[in-house]
Design an enzyme around this catalytic site. Structure first.
Site, PDB file in Angstrom:
ATOM      1  CE1 TYR A   1     116.759  22.042 -21.182  1.00 24.77           C
ATOM      2  CE2 TYR A   1     116.030  24.052 -20.081  1.00 24.77           C
ATOM      3  CZ  TYR A   1     116.881  23.411 -20.955  1.00 24.77           C
ATOM      4  OH  TYR A   1     117.853  24.117 -21.605  1.00 24.77           O
TER       5      TYR A   1
ATOM      6  NE  ARG B   1     110.667  34.040 -17.208  1.00 25.48           N
ATOM      7  CZ  ARG B   1     109.928  33.878 -16.118  1.00 25.48           C
ATOM      8  NH1 ARG B   1     110.089  34.702 -15.079  1.00 25.48           N
ATOM      9  NH2 ARG B   1     109.039  32.919 -16.038  1.00 25.48           N
TER      10      ARG B   1
ATOM     11  CG  LEU C   1     120.699  32.367 -24.543  1.00 23.49           C
ATOM     12  CD1 LEU C   1     121.517  31.382 -25.376  1.00 23.49           C
ATOM     13  CD2 LEU C   1     121.610  33.356 -23.831  1.00 23.49           C
TER      14      LEU C   1
ATOM     15  N   PRO D   1     123.543  30.199 -18.342  1.00 22.70           N
ATOM     16  CG  PRO D   1     123.254  29.503 -20.555  1.00 22.70           C
ATOM     17  CD  PRO D   1     123.742  29.037 -19.215  1.00 22.70           C
TER      18      PRO D   1
ATOM     19  CG  HIS E   1     112.803  30.074 -25.196  1.00 17.65           C
ATOM     20  ND1 HIS E   1     113.662  29.354 -25.996  1.00 17.65           N
ATOM     21  CD2 HIS E   1     112.673  29.367 -24.046  1.00 17.65           C
ATOM     22  CE1 HIS E   1     114.051  28.252 -25.349  1.00 17.65           C
ATOM     23  NE2 HIS E   1     113.462  28.239 -24.172  1.00 17.65           N
TER      24      HIS E   1
END
Length: 315
Positions: free
Chosen positions: A140, A213, A170, A167, A183
């Protein structure tokens, strides 16, 4: 705010999705009167004939390409071929046909997954090519990174104005809470809120909890994308992030506390952690087009949890 968007026809691929809805709201707030969203039911953007038909029908001045086939670690491990092919073909064909149709600007949205697995923290845009991405989502990440190559090559040969934004992860109200493709934040919120409501004594989490993260509130991400669309016209990629780092273990504790879950957290270290650390250097976005994330992480999590509680019966 200027009037850059006021008289432009803006196509937002993926405009009906999670981030796309925030981008649409931002465009409307800027006075844009012609926002065009190619729906999957009408346009399969993996198919070049549909891409051509979309350009001929919608005749955009600017394309903001948000559409992507995405998911968490599990979904990436299950569908590496699909994630590579569909994301690559959508982007490559949209850029090529955008060039052939003479659009003014193409805004390609990349992914944090494009960075090498062991990128020094904070991630600087210059580090993008210094290694192979983390294996579970490399197909990906590499598919999206090829859009940077194409953007730069087309700018060099054809003078095509394409920019590339990166980005970080999110989150926010309206996120995807389907456990198959969600996610980490929506997945954790669902686990904790559902466990509270169903009286469960424990939840299970993947990995060791040691990976870190960074998370960007979706409304802030949309603001960054629109600022770049209006003000940034250079070949170099630009990070969009909030500039902080939290371990997954700390995140689980935070979400469980905010959601009222008091039970046990069980870790499954046989499952992958993914990339060891993630935090972006966001100085280029601030320098080039004045973007800085505004939403406090705790406040953003509370709003996302509240949204899930209100809407879980409708999903």
């Amino acid at each position: 705010m200027g009037n850059f968007f006021e008289n432009k026809r803006i196509v937002v691929t993926g405009g009906a999705g999670f981030l796309g809805r925030y981008v649409q709201e931002g465009l409307k707030a800027r006075g844009c009167r012609q926002i065009l969203v190619p729906r999957i039911e009408e346009y399969n953007l993996v198919d070049v004939e549909d891409v051509i038909r979309m350009y001929q029908t919608m005749q955009p001045d600017v394309v903001i390409h948000l559409a992507a086939v995405v998911g968490g670690i599990g979904a990436n491990r299950q569908h590496p071929g699909r994630y590579f092919y569909e994301n690559l073909m959508m982007g490559v064909q949209l850029i090529e046909q955008g060039r052939l149709h003479g659009i003014e600007k193409f805004v390609a949205i990349g992914t944090i997954c494009a960075y090498p697995k062991f990128t020094p923290v904070p991630f600087k845009e210059e580090d993008l090519w210094n290694g192979y991405p983390e294996e579970t989502n490399a197909p990906y990440g590499l598919a999206k990174k090829m859009l940077l190559v194409q953007s730069q090559a087309y700018r060099q040969e054809y003078g095509f104005n394409s920019i590339f934004l990166l980005p970080v992860n999110l989150y926010g109200p309206g996120d995807n809470f389907d456990p198959v493709g969600s996610h980490v934040i929506p997945a954790l919120i669902k686990k904790c809120v559902d466990a509270v409501e169903e009286g469960r004594a424990f939840i299970e989490c993947w990995g060791t909890g040691g990976a870190s993260r960074e998370f960007l509130y979706a409304a802030d991400a949309a603001e960054g994308i629109l600022l770049a669309t209006e003000k940034y016209d250079k070949p170099e990629p630009v990070n969009l992030g909030a500039g902080f780092e939290i371990t997954i273990r700390q995140l689980v504790e935070k979400v469980s506390d905010l959601s009222g879950f008091k039970g046990q957290i069980r870790w499954d270290p046989s499952k992958p952690d993914g990339q060891p650390r993630r935090r972006l250097d966001t100085s280029r976005a601030m320098r080039e087009f004045g973007f800085r994330a505004k939403t406090d992480f705790t406040s953003g999590l509370k709003e996302t949890i509240d949204w899930y509680r209100r809407n879980k019966g409708n999903r």
